[in-house]
Motif scaffolding. Structure first.
Motif, PDB file in Angstrom:
ATOM      1  N   ASP A   7      -2.092 -22.217  42.593  1.00 22.87           N
ATOM      2  CA  ASP A   7      -2.752 -21.039  43.174  1.00 22.87           C
ATOM      3  C   ASP A   7      -1.910 -19.772  43.022  1.00 22.87           C
ATOM      4  OD1 ASP A   7      -4.951 -22.606  44.050  1.00 22.87           O
ATOM      5  OD2 ASP A   7      -3.762 -23.274  45.757  1.00 22.87           O
ATOM      6  N   LEU A   8      -1.386 -19.557  41.833  1.00 17.32           N
ATOM      7  CA  LEU A   8      -0.456 -18.461  41.610  1.00 17.32           C
ATOM      8  C   LEU A   8      -1.187 -17.128  41.528  1.00 17.32           C
ATOM      9  CD1 LEU A   8       2.658 -18.326  41.077  1.00 17.32           C
ATOM     10  CD2 LEU A   8       2.080 -18.007  38.664  1.00 17.32           C
ATOM     11  N   ARG A   9      -0.686 -16.155  42.262  1.00 17.63           N
ATOM     12  CA  ARG A   9      -1.196 -14.793  42.173  1.00 17.63           C
ATOM     13  C   ARG A   9      -0.008 -13.863  41.990  1.00 17.63           C
ATOM     14  NH1 ARG A   9      -2.992 -10.370  45.503  1.00 17.63           N
ATOM     15  NH2 ARG A   9      -2.460 -11.449  47.446  1.00 17.63           N
ATOM     16  N   VAL A  10      -0.074 -13.050  40.943  1.00 18.78           N
ATOM     17  CA  VAL A  10       1.018 -12.139  40.613  1.00 18.78           C
ATOM     18  C   VAL A  10       0.437 -10.741  40.458  1.00 18.78           C
ATOM     19  CG1 VAL A  10       2.965 -11.692  39.085  1.00 18.78           C
ATOM     20  CG2 VAL A  10       2.111 -14.032  39.340  1.00 18.78           C
ATOM     21  N   ALA A  11       1.112  -9.780  41.046  1.00 19.19           N
ATOM     22  CA  ALA A  11       0.650  -8.386  40.967  1.00 19.19           C
ATOM     23  C   ALA A  11       1.835  -7.464  40.788  1.00 19.19           C
ATOM     24  CB  ALA A  11      -0.113  -8.002  42.227  1.00 19.19           C
ATOM     25  N   TYR A  12       1.613  -6.367  40.087  1.00 20.88           N
ATOM     26  CA  TYR A  12       2.587  -5.282  40.071  1.00 20.88           C
ATOM     27  C   TYR A  12       1.863  -3.985  39.766  1.00 20.88           C
ATOM     28  CZ  TYR A  12       2.815  -6.664  35.095  1.00 20.88           C
ATOM     29  OH  TYR A  12       2.527  -7.037  33.811  1.00 20.88           O
ATOM     30  N   ALA A  13       2.510  -2.904  40.163  1.00 18.77           N
ATOM     31  CA  ALA A  13       1.903  -1.571  40.057  1.00 18.77           C
ATOM     32  C   ALA A  13       0.543  -1.540  40.742  1.00 18.77           C
ATOM     33  CB  ALA A  13       1.788  -1.141  38.603  1.00 18.77           C
ATOM     34  N   GLY A  14       0.409  -2.308  41.836  1.00 26.79           N
ATOM     35  CA  GLY A  14      -0.810  -2.296  42.624  1.00 26.79           C
ATOM     36  C   GLY A  14      -1.982  -3.017  41.989  1.00 26.79           C
ATOM     37  N   ARG A  15      -1.740  -3.776  40.908  1.00 33.50           N
ATOM     38  CA  ARG A  15      -2.821  -4.444  40.206  1.00 33.50           C
ATOM     39  C   ARG A  15      -2.546  -5.938  40.108  1.00 33.50           C
ATOM     40  NH1 ARG A  15      -4.239  -5.640  34.725  1.00 33.50           N
ATOM     41  NH2 ARG A  15      -2.186  -4.951  34.024  1.00 33.50           N
ATOM     42  N   SER A  39      -4.377 -11.013  29.137  1.00 33.29           N
ATOM     43  CA  SER A  39      -4.992 -12.059  29.962  1.00 33.29           C
ATOM     44  C   SER A  39      -4.048 -12.627  31.012  1.00 33.29           C
ATOM     45  CB  SER A  39      -5.515 -13.196  29.080  1.00 33.29           C
ATOM     46  OG  SER A  39      -4.470 -13.775  28.319  1.00 33.29           O
ATOM     47  N   GLY A  40      -2.755 -12.299  30.938  1.00 33.44           N
ATOM     48  CA  GLY A  40      -1.816 -12.739  31.964  1.00 33.44           C
ATOM     49  C   GLY A  40      -0.822 -13.792  31.507  1.00 33.44           C
ATOM     50  N   LYS A  41      -0.791 -14.105  30.218  1.00 34.54           N
ATOM     51  CA  LYS A  41       0.088 -15.175  29.733  1.00 34.54           C
ATOM     52  C   LYS A  41       1.561 -14.856  29.999  1.00 34.54           C
ATOM     53  CE  LYS A  41      -1.287 -14.945  25.454  1.00 34.54           C
ATOM     54  NZ  LYS A  41      -2.188 -13.778  25.571  1.00 34.54           N
ATOM     55  N   SER A  42       2.009 -13.699  29.568  1.00 32.30           N
ATOM     56  CA  SER A  42       3.425 -13.347  29.725  1.00 32.30           C
ATOM     57  C   SER A  42       3.788 -13.209  31.197  1.00 32.30           C
ATOM     58  CB  SER A  42       3.743 -12.050  28.978  1.00 32.30           C
ATOM     59  OG  SER A  42       3.614 -12.223  27.586  1.00 32.30           O
ATOM     60  N   THR A  43       2.895 -12.650  31.991  1.00 28.86           N
ATOM     61  CA  THR A  43       3.158 -12.512  33.421  1.00 28.86           C
ATOM     62  C   THR A  43       3.341 -13.872  34.066  1.00 28.86           C
ATOM     63  OG1 THR A  43       1.923 -10.442  33.555  1.00 28.86           O
ATOM     64  CG2 THR A  43       2.191 -11.679  35.597  1.00 28.86           C
ATOM     65  N   LEU A  44       2.498 -14.812  33.719  1.00 25.23           N
ATOM     66  CA  LEU A  44       2.620 -16.158  34.275  1.00 25.23           C
ATOM     67  C   LEU A  44       3.952 -16.779  33.872  1.00 25.23           C
ATOM     68  CD1 LEU A  44      -0.199 -18.752  34.543  1.00 25.23           C
ATOM     69  CD2 LEU A  44       2.078 -19.459  33.830  1.00 25.23           C
ATOM     70  N   LEU A  45       4.331 -16.639  32.595  1.00 25.45           N
ATOM     71  CA  LEU A  45       5.593 -17.219  32.150  1.00 25.45           C
ATOM     72  C   LEU A  45       6.781 -16.550  32.825  1.00 25.45           C
ATOM     73  CD1 LEU A  45       4.997 -17.747  28.322  1.00 25.45           C
ATOM     74  CD2 LEU A  45       4.804 -19.411  30.163  1.00 25.45           C
ATOM     75  N   ARG A  46       6.728 -15.249  33.025  1.00 20.02           N
ATOM     76  CA  ARG A  46       7.832 -14.563  33.716  1.00 20.02           C
ATOM     77  C   ARG A  46       8.011 -15.089  35.129  1.00 20.02           C
ATOM     78  NH1 ARG A  46       5.275  -9.428  31.661  1.00 20.02           N
ATOM     79  NH2 ARG A  46       6.319  -8.979  29.673  1.00 20.02           N
TER      80      ARG A  46
END
Length: 277
Positions: A7-15, A39-46
């Motif tokens: 249930d991962l949720r990641v946000a930055y810069a208010g988005r 689509s969020g691939k790199s964000t998920l990996l980070r």
């Protein structure tokens, strides 16, 4: 070593960039993340390699929340090849690869026989042994990529997290790298733009669209003409590769699917049993 993302949720810069992602990278499997740009691939990996902190949800490493581990301990288990790759190391190739041994050292400790053996093996694996004494800054983009991958290998992790590892590599080195990943059989979470490469090397795929996982399972079950049209906005046929038997995607380069951008996708495909071949 297994990775579970809950249930991962990641946000930055208010988005919100990743929303409610659930996926698994099973022990010893190569698990691919595919999806359009943004689509969020790199964000998920980070988030997996602790560069970003999630707003909600967890990344579990063998059942333990990775945020609960000390940085050095986490680095002994997880090695990353991010897209933000340093290019200003005033070091030799061997010295850059040796940086992968840092999590195992006390302050100011030198290299021992194990360190040297792992560094030399990593250099041989990526085809850079003869360049060991060259300056990193003198290398081409593809050579730098292979050196940074060797640094991750030298870290001798349980889990590899690779964000577009074939970028800047020519066809030969792409093929060699993907074959090496299959030979090593470490738990690997990798993002790939090349869908044919993903279908060939990955045991399991997770498809991301607008920050959500919309399909999961073996490549043969996940990659369909319908999904390619809905998620990627392309017309394609999925065939059998004449040499390997893997799914082979033949794209229609004359027109996109329906001539429009892909529509939103909802729901998740059933997760299947990963292939073993």
């Amino acid at each position: 070593m297994r990775i579970d993302i809950e249930d991962l949720r990641v946000a930055y810069a208010g988005r919100t960039v990743v929303s409610g992602a659930r996926l698994v990278a099973a022990d010893g499997e190569i698990t691919g993340l595919v999806g359009p740009n943004g689509s969020g691939k790199s964000t998920l990996l980070r988030t997996v390699y602790r560069h970003l902190r999630p707003v909600a949800g967890r990344v579990l490493l063998a059942g333990t929340d990775i945020r609960e581990l000390a940085p050095a301990r986490a680095a002994r288990h997880v090695a990353a090849l991010p897209q933000e790759r340093g290019s200003d190391f005033e070091l030799t190739v061997r010295e850059v690869v040796a940086m992968g041994r840092t999590p195992y050292k006390r302050a100011f400790a030198g290299d021992d026989a194990t360190d040297r053996e792992l560094v030399e093996r990593a250099l041989r694996d990526v085809g850079m042994a003869t360049a060991a004494d060259r300056r990193f800054t003198a290398l081409s983009g593809g050579e730098r990529q292979r050196v940074l991958l060797a640094r991750a290998f030298a870290q001798n992790p349980d889990v590899l997290v690779l964000d577009e590892p074939t970028n800047h590599l020519d066809v030969r080195h792409q093929v060699e790298l993907l074959a090496l990943l299959r030979t090593r059989r470490r738990t690997t979470l990798v993002s790939l733009h090349d869908l044919n490469a993903a279908a060939s090397v990955c045991d399991r795929l997770h498809v991301l669209h607008a920050g959500t996982v919309v399909a999961s399972g073996p490549p043969r079950e996940v990659i369909t003409p319908e999904l390619l049209a809905e998620v990627f906005g392309v017309r394609a046929a999925v065939l059998e590769h004449p040499l390997t038997g893997d799914p082979l995607i033949a794209f229609d380069h004359t027109s996109p699917a329906d001539g429009d951008a892909p529509p939103p996708v909802t729901g998740t495909h059933a997760v299947g049993v990963p292939r073993t071949g």
